[in-house]
Design a protein around this motif. Structure first.
Motif, PDB file in Angstrom:
ATOM      1  N   ALA A 265       1.104  -1.681  -0.136  1.00  0.00           N
ATOM      2  CA  ALA A 265       0.040   0.025  -0.531  1.00  0.00           C
ATOM      3  C   ALA A 265       1.221   1.130  -0.347  1.00  0.00           C
ATOM      4  CB  ALA A 265      -1.482   0.304   1.205  1.00  0.00           C
ATOM      5  N   THR A 266       0.591   2.104  -0.141  1.00  0.00           N
ATOM      6  CA  THR A 266       0.882   3.124  -0.278  1.00  0.00           C
ATOM      7  C   THR A 266       0.494   4.323   1.726  1.00  0.00           C
ATOM      8  OG1 THR A 266       0.570   4.136  -2.336  1.00  0.00           O
ATOM      9  CG2 THR A 266       1.675   5.966  -0.854  1.00  0.00           C
ATOM     10  N   ALA A 267       2.298   4.833   1.570  1.00  0.00           N
ATOM     11  CA  ALA A 267       2.356   5.235   3.043  1.00  0.00           C
ATOM     12  C   ALA A 267       2.044   6.300   3.014  1.00  0.00           C
ATOM     13  CB  ALA A 267       3.860   4.656   3.860  1.00  0.00           C
ATOM     14  N   ARG A 268       1.072   6.965   4.385  1.00  0.00           N
ATOM     15  CA  ARG A 268       0.822   7.770   3.968  1.00  0.00           C
ATOM     16  C   ARG A 268       0.927   8.293   5.411  1.00  0.00           C
ATOM     17  NH1 ARG A 268      -1.066   8.824  -1.389  1.00  0.00           N
ATOM     18  NH2 ARG A 268      -2.320   6.857  -1.393  1.00  0.00           N
ATOM     19  N   ARG A 269       2.366   9.020   5.306  1.00  0.00           N
ATOM     20  CA  ARG A 269       3.111   9.501   6.115  1.00  0.00           C
ATOM     21  C   ARG A 269       3.400  10.849   6.780  1.00  0.00           C
ATOM     22  NH1 ARG A 269       6.578   6.395   4.059  1.00  0.00           N
ATOM     23  NH2 ARG A 269       6.977   4.863   4.944  1.00  0.00           N
ATOM     24  N   LEU A 302      -2.017   4.628   8.838  1.00  0.00           N
ATOM     25  CA  LEU A 302      -1.577   4.889   8.150  1.00  0.00           C
ATOM     26  C   LEU A 302       0.039   5.502   7.407  1.00  0.00           C
ATOM     27  CD1 LEU A 302      -4.666   7.770   8.765  1.00  0.00           C
ATOM     28  CD2 LEU A 302      -4.352   5.917   7.135  1.00  0.00           C
ATOM     29  N   SER A 303       0.364   5.379   8.407  1.00  0.00           N
ATOM     30  CA  SER A 303       2.107   5.405   8.002  1.00  0.00           C
ATOM     31  C   SER A 303       2.918   4.278   7.278  1.00  0.00           C
ATOM     32  CB  SER A 303       2.988   6.189   9.277  1.00  0.00           C
ATOM     33  OG  SER A 303       3.113   7.255  10.002  1.00  0.00           O
ATOM     34  N   GLN A 304       2.708   3.597   7.578  1.00  0.00           N
ATOM     35  CA  GLN A 304       3.082   2.009   7.536  1.00  0.00           C
ATOM     36  C   GLN A 304       2.735   1.552   5.798  1.00  0.00           C
ATOM     37  OE1 GLN A 304       4.529   0.340   9.451  1.00  0.00           O
ATOM     38  NE2 GLN A 304       4.048   2.251  11.004  1.00  0.00           N
ATOM     39  N   ASP A 305       3.412   0.932   4.446  1.00  0.00           N
ATOM     40  CA  ASP A 305       2.989   0.448   4.128  1.00  0.00           C
ATOM     41  C   ASP A 305       2.281  -0.701   3.828  1.00  0.00           C
ATOM     42  OD1 ASP A 305       5.230  -1.290   4.272  1.00  0.00           O
ATOM     43  OD2 ASP A 305       6.336  -0.833   3.211  1.00  0.00           O
ATOM     44  N   SER A 306       1.229  -0.998   4.581  1.00  0.00           N
ATOM     45  CA  SER A 306       0.326  -2.460   4.503  1.00  0.00           C
ATOM     46  C   SER A 306      -0.724  -1.353   5.084  1.00  0.00           C
ATOM     47  CB  SER A 306       0.827  -3.163   5.167  1.00  0.00           C
ATOM     48  OG  SER A 306       0.701  -3.208   6.502  1.00  0.00           O
ATOM     49  N   PRO A 307      -2.251  -1.511   3.456  1.00  0.00           N
ATOM     50  CA  PRO A 307      -3.360  -1.066   4.278  1.00  0.00           C
ATOM     51  C   PRO A 307      -3.522  -1.631   5.576  1.00  0.00           C
ATOM     52  CG  PRO A 307      -3.673  -3.092   2.953  1.00  0.00           C
ATOM     53  CD  PRO A 307      -1.977  -3.026   3.264  1.00  0.00           C
ATOM     54  N   MET A 308      -3.839  -0.248   6.624  1.00  0.00           N
ATOM     55  CA  MET A 308      -4.716  -0.233   7.536  1.00  0.00           C
ATOM     56  C   MET A 308      -6.593  -1.046   6.966  1.00  0.00           C
ATOM     57  SD  MET A 308      -6.370   2.548  10.018  1.00  0.00           S
ATOM     58  CE  MET A 308      -7.007   3.457   8.189  1.00  0.00           C
ATOM     59  N   ASN A 309      -7.024  -1.492   8.074  1.00  0.00           N
ATOM     60  CA  ASN A 309      -8.156  -1.958   8.444  1.00  0.00           C
ATOM     61  C   ASN A 309      -8.983  -1.883   9.470  1.00  0.00           C
ATOM     62  OD1 ASN A 309     -10.388  -3.513   6.923  1.00  0.00           O
ATOM     63  ND2 ASN A 309      -9.610  -5.196   7.196  1.00  0.00           N
ATOM     64  N   VAL A 331      -3.825  11.747   5.106  1.00  0.00           N
ATOM     65  CA  VAL A 331      -3.401  11.144   3.927  1.00  0.00           C
ATOM     66  C   VAL A 331      -3.386  12.225   3.022  1.00  0.00           C
ATOM     67  CG1 VAL A 331      -5.392  10.058   1.658  1.00  0.00           C
ATOM     68  CG2 VAL A 331      -4.892   9.003   4.249  1.00  0.00           C
ATOM     69  N   VAL A 332      -4.300  13.282   3.372  1.00  0.00           N
ATOM     70  CA  VAL A 332      -4.413  14.577   1.871  1.00  0.00           C
ATOM     71  C   VAL A 332      -2.655  14.913   2.011  1.00  0.00           C
ATOM     72  CG1 VAL A 332      -5.176  16.719   1.608  1.00  0.00           C
ATOM     73  CG2 VAL A 332      -6.503  15.045   1.586  1.00  0.00           C
ATOM     74  N   ASP A 333      -2.332  14.853   3.249  1.00  0.00           N
ATOM     75  CA  ASP A 333      -0.995  16.143   3.524  1.00  0.00           C
ATOM     76  C   ASP A 333       0.051  14.578   2.397  1.00  0.00           C
ATOM     77  OD1 ASP A 333      -1.741  18.219   4.837  1.00  0.00           O
ATOM     78  OD2 ASP A 333      -1.358  17.091   6.653  1.00  0.00           O
ATOM     79  N   ALA A 334      -0.095  13.743   2.415  1.00  0.00           N
ATOM     80  CA  ALA A 334       0.641  12.631   2.098  1.00  0.00           C
ATOM     81  C   ALA A 334       0.561  13.054   0.320  1.00  0.00           C
ATOM     82  CB  ALA A 334       0.729  11.263   2.875  1.00  0.00           C
ATOM     83  N   GLY A 335      -0.435  13.923  -0.014  1.00  0.00           N
ATOM     84  CA  GLY A 335      -0.535  13.418  -1.556  1.00  0.00           C
ATOM     85  C   GLY A 335      -1.996  12.645  -1.882  1.00  0.00           C
ATOM     86  N   GLY A 336      -2.812  12.244  -1.175  1.00  0.00           N
ATOM     87  CA  GLY A 336      -3.342  11.572  -1.650  1.00  0.00           C
ATOM     88  C   GLY A 336      -4.630  11.706  -1.347  1.00  0.00           C
ATOM     89  N   GLN A 337      -5.456  11.223  -1.814  1.00  0.00           N
ATOM     90  CA  GLN A 337      -7.330  11.567  -1.631  1.00  0.00           C
ATOM     91  C   GLN A 337      -8.061  10.679  -0.028  1.00  0.00           C
ATOM     92  OE1 GLN A 337      -7.339  11.018  -5.961  1.00  0.00           O
ATOM     93  NE2 GLN A 337      -8.850  12.752  -5.807  1.00  0.00           N
ATOM     94  N   ALA A 338      -9.581  11.287   0.417  1.00  0.00           N
ATOM     95  CA  ALA A 338      -9.682  10.118   0.786  1.00  0.00           C
ATOM     96  C   ALA A 338     -11.380  10.017   0.667  1.00  0.00           C
ATOM     97  CB  ALA A 338      -9.690  10.877   2.791  1.00  0.00           C
ATOM     98  N   ALA A 339     -12.122   9.441   0.511  1.00  0.00           N
ATOM     99  CA  ALA A 339     -13.395   9.444   0.021  1.00  0.00           C
ATOM    100  C   ALA A 339     -14.318   8.755   1.458  1.00  0.00           C
ATOM    101  CB  ALA A 339     -13.787   7.986  -0.752  1.00  0.00           C
TER     102      ALA A 339
END
Length: 752
Positions: A265-269, A302-309, A331-339
């Motif tokens: 997964a993409t880490a969102r640090r 969220l900072s891990q490179d495996s998905p949170m569940n 997540v937005v800070d890390a360049g991603g989007q949230a739904a």
């Protein structure tokens, strides 16, 4: 899969018997029938309590024949044999048989056979027999018509078996159908056991576990669960197969967790001077200790490179949304989007306005365009939006302009695309099916992080939590200013005079300047109900048990407008089929106290926040599930004023559905209610789409009853998978997983 177990059933029991089993049970293989276990056992000396048998259900019971008489039918040729059966034959029991039988004597049942020549000869007074059929009612008297039966006092001789031992054998009762009796299934299973080489069937349990737990060998366990000589036999067999079921499930879960952890997964640090830091700096209040602790956990995951569940459980108003918003900003800070997926347009719109308002200057107007580190665009997508607004929202999501996209089921549409979906937040998850949440996850480039929020876990979620598939966080602190809610059961069947008092009590609240909700299960006379998935009473009827029409929004509004005690009170209607503009205007009027009494369906179940509302009346409350009732009453008492909730029902005392109402009235603890919900409705399909009850994949395992078995199996599974992720050294266990959890079912394990 073992070749023997995978063999076509007709190869072992014959084409005719196999055809019957396939037609009525859907079983086609040797393994399928071998693992079709009895659901209970009867002792041959046991007399089932006839007074406790359910109406309109298929039953299997043991009873003693009291009388037997026959009479000729008047309007057509043939005869009717009436057999009276009883719990026991004590000296106080006097039965008049035959056509003079007029009513139901406690502990007795009338069994009628049309042209029942065998029943006439075999069911003689004093004999004990096994009966199987559907309980019906004629002129208020319960009975069985043309049931299958088996006389127990005259079992055929079995070579090599002591008659006394045979008489002491427990009788296995299989899940049967109206056309296929339990003992018919039993005979076929016994035939299968005679032709099958059980010793060649591989054991899914590792030998060291079998030895440690002193379990029966697999072959012996199969014999004893189907043909037990004593009660202890089937109990030992069940113990072994219950653990086996738990280990198969837990090994599948452990294997999926290992696979998930291996996915990238993409880490969102977090970013030191990003949106989240700016948001925390401008918060006008201090986060509770629980919010801070959960926030730290989410930050780490969220900072891990495996998905949170993760499941976030918290009472209504406990601050789950703030916790989720902080995760979205990371997540937005890390360049991603949230739904953010919400169950209704009303709630989605409220989330949209509330989040933008909470963000304040950090919320950017979409017209400005472009991405900036000092603000985030929040967009809304619902099914009723105009074409232009919808196209813009879709463009913002696909281009990455929208950092946070809030929506309803419209988010699941095929034409919705994301630039880089990093986090999915599902609000009030009991309103969504598993497939719906999974459809949104499939829109991410890489496995996204998942945060599921609920105020009351429904049974499936509690089950998944116990099984360890979802990591769980709990917010157990109520925010300051929340007043207690008093909940009362109003039973009109025993207290019809209370009907008028409901509306005078409502007028008292309104006269104090407060407001009242009235909730109905239907919109109008032709409506099927406005229920949440998996929550409604599964009758499918528009009337209650007494034939009375269920309360509808349109009908109740019309009635209350004529109610003298409510004269001069402003009353409005709200339901899911109204035009969105009308719904918004109606809610705005209620929020502004222009409307004093709002008659609604469950569209107000979540998200509606009117602090002046202090009372809720839920009509035909027995038509709603525990989760819905708990959510609904959370709409009152939100402004520091004590709240009152009246659960109104016309069901008679003692009706099973009133137990749900008693549970809700007894506590406001959401997790305690979820436990009660699980007891009442079962786990749902742990490995499938079903949210509750009826279609459980589990055979012998029950989540609340066998937590210790599950815990031990989970520990064993973690060790097995930790040493051997592919279970190459445990081929029988791996085969059992592949058979029991086919790819479609196993895929559900990671969907949460």
């Amino acid at each position: 899969m073992n070749a023997e177990l995978d063999l076509a059933l007709e190869r072992r029991i014959g084409k005719r018997s196999a055809g019957v089993i396939e037609k009525h049970l859907g079983i086609t293989t040797v393994g399928g029938l071998l693992n079709y276990f009895p659901r209970r056992y009867l002792d041959r000396g046991e007399l089932t309590r006839i007074s406790e048998i359910p109406h309109d259900e298929d039953v299997t019971l043991i009873a003693r024949v009291v009388s037997n008489s026959s009479r000729q039918m008047r309007e057509r040729r043939g005869s009717i044999t009436d057999v009276i059966i009883a719990d026991d034959t004590g000296p106080g029991l006097k039965i008049v048989g035959g056509s003079d039988y007029r009513g139901s004597v406690p502990g007795t049942l009338k069994v009628s056979f049309f042209n029942g020549f065998r029943a006439k000869s075999d069911l003689q007074p004093g004999r004990r027999a096994l009966f199987s059929g559907k309980v019906t009612s004629f002129k208020g008297v319960l009975g069985l018509t043309n049931p299958d039966f088996q006389v127990l006092d005259e079992d055929p001789d079995v070579p090599g078996v002591d008659p006394e031992a045979l008489a002491a054998r427990p009788i296995p009762i299989y899940p049967a159908t109206a056309k296929l009796t339990s003992w018919s299934i039993q005979k076929v299973v016994e035939t299968l056991l005679e032709t099958l080489d059980l010793d060649s069937v591989p054991d899914p349990l590792p030998a060291d576990i079998v030895q440690r737990e002193k379990f029966l060998p697999a072959a012996e366990a199969y014999r004893q669960i189907h043909v037990p000589a004593t009660t202890g036999d089937w109990q030992q067999a069940r113990k072994r197969f219950r653990y086996q079921e738990a280990l198969v499930l837990q090994s599948a879960l452990a294997r999926r967790r290992a696979q998930l952890a291996a996915e990238e997964a993409t880490a969102r640090r977090p970013v030191a001077d990003g949106l989240l830091a700016a948001f925390d700096a401008q918060l006008p209040f201090t986060l509770t200790a629980g919010q801070t602790a959960v926030g730290k956990t989410l930050t780490e995951e969220l900072s891990q490179d495996s998905p949170m569940n993760r499941l976030l459980q918290g009472e209504v108003g406990s601050g789950k949304t703030i916790v989720a918003l902080r995760a979205m900003l990371q997540v937005v800070d890390a360049g991603g989007q949230a739904a953010l997926l919400a169950p209704t347009e009303v709630l989605a719109a409220q989330h949209y306005e509330s989040i933008r308002r909470t963000l304040g200057p950090l919320s950017r107007d979409g017209l400005l365009g472009g991405l900036g580190a000092d603000s985030v665009q929040v967009s809304l997508l619902t099914g009723s939006m105009g074409t232009a607004a919808r196209k813009q929202a879709l463009l913002d999501a696909a281009s990455g302009t929208a950092g946070i996209l809030i929506g309803t089921h419209a988010l699941l549409s095929e034409n919705v695309r994301f630039y880089d979906l990093g986090l999915i937040v599902v609000d009030e998850q009991h309103r969504f099916g598993v497939e719906q949440r999974d459809a949104l996850r499939a829109k991410a480039n890489k496995p996204p992080h998942l945060l599921v929020m609920t105020a009351t876990p429904i049974p499936r979620t509690v089950a998944m939590t116990v099984f360890g598939d979802l990591e769980t966080s709990v917010l157990d602190e109520l925010p300051a200013g929340r007043a207690p809610i008093s909940t009362h059961l109003v039973g009109l069947a025993e207290n019809p005079g209370w009907a008028g008092r409901i509306w005078s009590r409502s007028r008292e609240e309104i006269s104090r300047g407060h407001q009242v909700y009235v909730v109905c299960p239907k919109i109008g006379a032709d409506d099927d109900g406005d229920f949440s998935p998996g929550e409604a009473e599964p009758t499918g009827a528009d009337t209650d048990a007494g034939g009375r029409e269920l309360a509808s929004v349109t009908g109740v509004v019309e009635y209350l407008q004529q109610e003298p005690v409510l004269a001069g009170v402003s009353i409005a209607a709200l339901h899911g089929k109204q035009d969105p503009a009308l719904k918004s205007a109606t809610m705005a009027d209620f929020a502004a106290n222009t409307t004093s009494l709002l008659v609604s369906t469950t569209v107000i179940e979540v998200g509606v926040d009117v602090h002046n509302a202090t009372m809720m009346v839920i009509l035909d409350a027995d038509r709603f599930g525990i989760s819905q009732l708990h959510q609904l009453r959370g709409r009152v008492g939100r402004g520091g004023l004590p709240g009152t909730c009246l659960l109104v029902t016309n069901l008679e005392p003692g009706h099973p559905s009133r137990r749900r109402l008693d549970a809700v009235a007894a506590t406001t603890d959401g997790f305690a209610l979820s436990q009660e919900d699980l007891k009442l409705r079962r786990e749902g399909d742990i490995l499938g789409a079903s949210q509750s009850g009826g279609r459980s994949t589990l055979k012998l395992l029950r989540v609340l009853e066998h937590e210790d078995v599950i815990a031990q199996a989970r520990q064993d599974a973690q060790l097995l998978v930790g040493k051997d992720p592919a279970l190459a050294g445990q081929p029988a266990l791996a085969a059992a997983i592949d058979e029991y959890l086919n790819p479609e079912k196993e895929a559900f394990l990671e969907r949460g």
